[in-house]
Design a protein around this motif. Structure first.
Motif, mmCIF file in Angstrom:
data_model
loop_
_atom_site.group_PDB
_atom_site.id
_atom_site.type_symbol
_atom_site.label_atom_id
_atom_site.label_comp_id
_atom_site.label_asym_id
_atom_site.label_seq_id
_atom_site.Cartn_x
_atom_site.Cartn_y
_atom_site.Cartn_z
ATOM 1 N N GLY A 247 2.564 -0.858 -7.939
ATOM 2 C CA GLY A 247 2.497 -2.260 -7.567
ATOM 3 C C GLY A 247 1.127 -2.840 -7.833
ATOM 4 N N SER A 248 1.083 -4.145 -7.923
ATOM 5 C CA SER A 248 -0.160 -4.844 -8.215
ATOM 6 C C SER A 248 -1.052 -4.883 -6.983
ATOM 7 C CB SER A 248 0.149 -6.273 -8.660
ATOM 8 O OG SER A 248 0.687 -7.011 -7.571
ATOM 9 N N PRO A 249 -2.339 -5.187 -7.182
ATOM 10 C CA PRO A 249 -3.221 -5.371 -6.018
ATOM 11 C C PRO A 249 -2.700 -6.435 -5.066
ATOM 12 C CG PRO A 249 -4.513 -5.174 -8.030
ATOM 13 C CD PRO A 249 -3.076 -5.262 -8.452
ATOM 14 N N GLN A 250 -2.076 -7.469 -5.625
ATOM 15 C CA GLN A 250 -1.542 -8.539 -4.788
ATOM 16 C C GLN A 250 -0.393 -8.051 -3.918
ATOM 17 O OE1 GLN A 250 -2.045 -8.792 -8.141
ATOM 18 N NE2 GLN A 250 -3.952 -9.991 -8.009
ATOM 19 N N GLU A 251 0.448 -7.181 -4.474
ATOM 20 C CA GLU A 251 1.561 -6.635 -3.703
ATOM 21 C C GLU A 251 1.075 -5.723 -2.585
ATOM 22 O OE1 GLU A 251 5.138 -6.518 -7.033
ATOM 23 O OE2 GLU A 251 3.567 -4.973 -7.080
ATOM 24 N N LEU A 252 0.039 -4.929 -2.871
ATOM 25 C CA LEU A 252 -0.534 -4.068 -1.841
ATOM 26 C C LEU A 252 -1.152 -4.907 -0.734
ATOM 27 C CD1 LEU A 252 -1.383 -1.348 -0.679
ATOM 28 C CD2 LEU A 252 -3.367 -1.368 -2.216
ATOM 29 N N ALA A 253 -1.865 -5.964 -1.113
ATOM 30 C CA ALA A 253 -2.481 -6.847 -0.116
ATOM 31 C C ALA A 253 -1.422 -7.493 0.765
ATOM 32 C CB ALA A 253 -3.310 -7.925 -0.819
ATOM 33 N N ALA A 254 -0.314 -7.924 0.162
ATOM 34 C CA ALA A 254 0.757 -8.555 0.932
ATOM 35 C C ALA A 254 1.377 -7.565 1.908
ATOM 36 C CB ALA A 254 1.821 -9.111 -0.004
ATOM 37 N N ARG A 255 1.560 -6.314 1.484
ATOM 38 C CA ARG A 255 2.139 -5.293 2.362
ATOM 39 C C ARG A 255 1.213 -5.033 3.550
ATOM 40 N NH1 ARG A 255 6.039 -0.926 3.153
ATOM 41 N NH2 ARG A 255 5.241 -0.049 5.099
ATOM 42 N N VAL A 256 -0.079 -4.922 3.291
ATOM 43 C CA VAL A 256 -1.031 -4.629 4.359
ATOM 44 C C VAL A 256 -1.072 -5.778 5.371
ATOM 45 C CG1 VAL A 256 -3.465 -4.295 4.879
ATOM 46 C CG2 VAL A 256 -2.421 -3.043 2.991
ATOM 47 N N ARG A 257 -1.056 -7.003 4.888
ATOM 48 C CA ARG A 257 -1.086 -8.146 5.803
ATOM 49 C C ARG A 257 0.188 -8.208 6.639
ATOM 50 N NH1 ARG A 257 -5.200 -11.448 5.767
ATOM 51 N NH2 ARG A 257 -6.657 -11.458 4.009
ATOM 52 N N ASN A 258 1.321 -7.895 6.021
ATOM 53 C CA ASN A 258 2.576 -7.864 6.756
ATOM 54 C C ASN A 258 2.551 -6.788 7.835
ATOM 55 O OD1 ASN A 258 5.576 -6.495 6.821
ATOM 56 N ND2 ASN A 258 5.677 -8.729 6.723
ATOM 57 N N ASP A 259 2.024 -5.606 7.475
ATOM 58 C CA ASP A 259 1.894 -4.517 8.447
ATOM 59 C C ASP A 259 0.970 -4.918 9.589
ATOM 60 O OD1 ASP A 259 3.586 -2.947 6.994
ATOM 61 O OD2 ASP A 259 2.043 -1.577 6.244
ATOM 62 N N SER A 260 -0.113 -5.607 9.264
ATOM 63 C CA SER A 260 -1.067 -6.031 10.293
ATOM 64 C C SER A 260 -0.399 -6.962 11.299
ATOM 65 C CB SER A 260 -2.257 -6.737 9.642
ATOM 66 O OG SER A 260 -3.170 -7.193 10.618
ATOM 67 N N GLU A 261 0.426 -7.860 10.822
ATOM 68 C CA GLU A 261 1.126 -8.784 11.705
ATOM 69 C C GLU A 261 2.143 -8.046 12.576
ATOM 70 O OE1 GLU A 261 2.844 -11.784 9.273
ATOM 71 O OE2 GLU A 261 0.906 -12.565 8.569
ATOM 72 N N ARG A 262 2.918 -7.137 11.951
ATOM 73 C CA ARG A 262 3.968 -6.420 12.686
ATOM 74 C C ARG A 262 3.378 -5.487 13.739
ATOM 75 N NH1 ARG A 262 7.001 -2.797 10.445
ATOM 76 N NH2 ARG A 262 5.625 -2.294 8.698
ATOM 77 N N PHE A 263 2.414 -4.660 13.317
ATOM 78 C CA PHE A 263 1.851 -3.680 14.237
ATOM 79 C C PHE A 263 0.943 -4.343 15.273
ATOM 80 C CE2 PHE A 263 2.431 -0.633 10.517
ATOM 81 C CZ PHE A 263 3.652 -0.188 11.000
ATOM 82 N N GLY A 264 0.261 -5.406 14.858
ATOM 83 C CA GLY A 264 -0.574 -6.131 15.805
ATOM 84 C C GLY A 264 0.245 -6.700 16.948
ATOM 85 N N ARG A 265 1.456 -7.166 16.643
ATOM 86 C CA ARG A 265 2.335 -7.711 17.671
ATOM 87 C C ARG A 265 2.726 -6.635 18.686
ATOM 88 N NH1 ARG A 265 6.355 -8.897 14.558
ATOM 89 N NH2 ARG A 265 5.211 -10.661 13.688
#
Length: 330
Positions: free
Chosen positions: A302-320
């Motif tokens: 995956g592209s750097p952009q796809e990795l960044a999107a996954r990490v941000r999504n994880d941050s939102e989910r796990f942060g909650r």
């Protein structure tokens, strides 16, 4: 003004202008000659674990692709933050990279006082693998599937126990997400590491555990019972094992994505070169088989952009989950 003074003034003007000129040209010129020496790959965990073995597998192949040594530098401690700080404070020249699970960016900022901002001080380069997380129960618990476990948890609220590698770890958050999403209660028992938690499950000290792979051998030997994988898709190597999503917990996903990161400000051409080379590496049969052999799940591309999107999504989910369950680190 005499001729000597004029000449000195011209030299001084040239000296002042030179840094600005070189500053404009250096990123492009540097990218054209990179790499001209070894590229250090820092990992924030000790030798021998999945994070270390995954990093070394990628580093060996990246050495061939770049034509320069890619030594692995283990800087364990502070849940990976020591390694992250080392890269965040390095020169943005592509010679110091970070290999890390998404938890460094997605979980740590919610739990620890960070000395750097992983979202602004680091730039994603490429995903390298996905580590699956498995729901296991003690062998004599008396359940055959996830539905049985949930029925037992509902019949005995707060009486069953689940273990983890420690407060605030991925396995702890996975257990809290499971009980929260299923609307059941269980008592959390933290251990000092994944190995002691697995030993406790095998010994019957706890009732269930989210394990990142080391427990698969124990499951195969009948010492623990494997119920499901905590992701949206089934594990290719275990096609008959259901997901928690299929078992009634819609979109349940606690798997871990590993990736390579560089210091923000690294020339785009270097990031693009690294992303392309690592993408090719992750497509190779040798690497894919190597990841399975060390229990590191599957290769990711995956592209750097796809990795960044996954990490941000994880941050939102796990942060909650961290906020809702008031999770605190040890």
């Amino acid at each position: 003004m005499n001729q000597t003074q004029t000449q000195r003034r011209r030299l001084l003007t040239a000296a002042i202008a030179a840094p600005a000129s070189f500053g404009l040209l250096s990123p492009w010129a540097h990218a054209q000659t990179w790499p001209s020496r070894a590229v250090s790959l820092i990992v924030g965990f000790p030798p021998g674990g999945i994070a270390d073995l995954t990093t070394r597998l990628v580093a060996n192949h990246l050495t061939r692709a770049l034509g320069q040594p890619v030594p692995v530098d283990n800087r364990a401690g502070a849940a990976g933050n020591i390694a992250g700080q080392a890269v965040a404070s390095s020169a943005p020249d592509g010679y110091t990279l970070l290999s890390a699970p998404a938890s460094l960016l997605a979980i740590n900022p919610h739990l620890h006082r960070m000395t750097f901002d992983p979202f602004t001080d680091l730039v994603p380069v490429a995903a390298t693998g996905r580590v699956f997380v498995y729901l296991m129960v003690r062998a004599n618990l008396g359940v055959q599937n996830v539905q049985d476990l949930l029925a037992m948890l509902r019949a005995r609220p707060g009486q069953l126990t689940f273990g983890s590698a420690g407060n605030g770890t991925s396995s702890h958050i996975a257990g809290e997400k499971f009980t929260s999403q299923a609307n059941v209660t269980a008592r959390h028992i933290p251990y000092r590491g994944a190995a002691p938690a697995l030993t406790a499950l095998i010994g019957g000290e706890i009732d269930f555990l989210f394990d990142s792979g080391p427990g698969l051998q124990a499951a195969q030997a009948g010492r623990v019972q494997l119920l499901a994988v905590g992701s949206r898709t089934r594990v290719p190597a275990l096609p008959d094992l259901p997901t928690l999503h299929e078992s009634g917990l819609t979109d349940f996903d606690v798997d871990t994505v590993f990736g390579i990161y560089a210091r923000s400000g690294t020339p785009a051409a270097i990031v693009a070169r690294l992303s392309t080379e690592i993408g090719r590496i992750m497509q190779s049969t040798e690497v894919r088989e190597g990841l399975v052999a060390i229990g590191a799940g599957t290769a990711l591309e995956g592209s750097p952009q796809e990795l960044a999107a996954r990490v941000r999504n994880d941050s939102e989910r796990f942060g909650r989950i961290i906020r809702e369950r008031n999770i605190r680190p040890d």
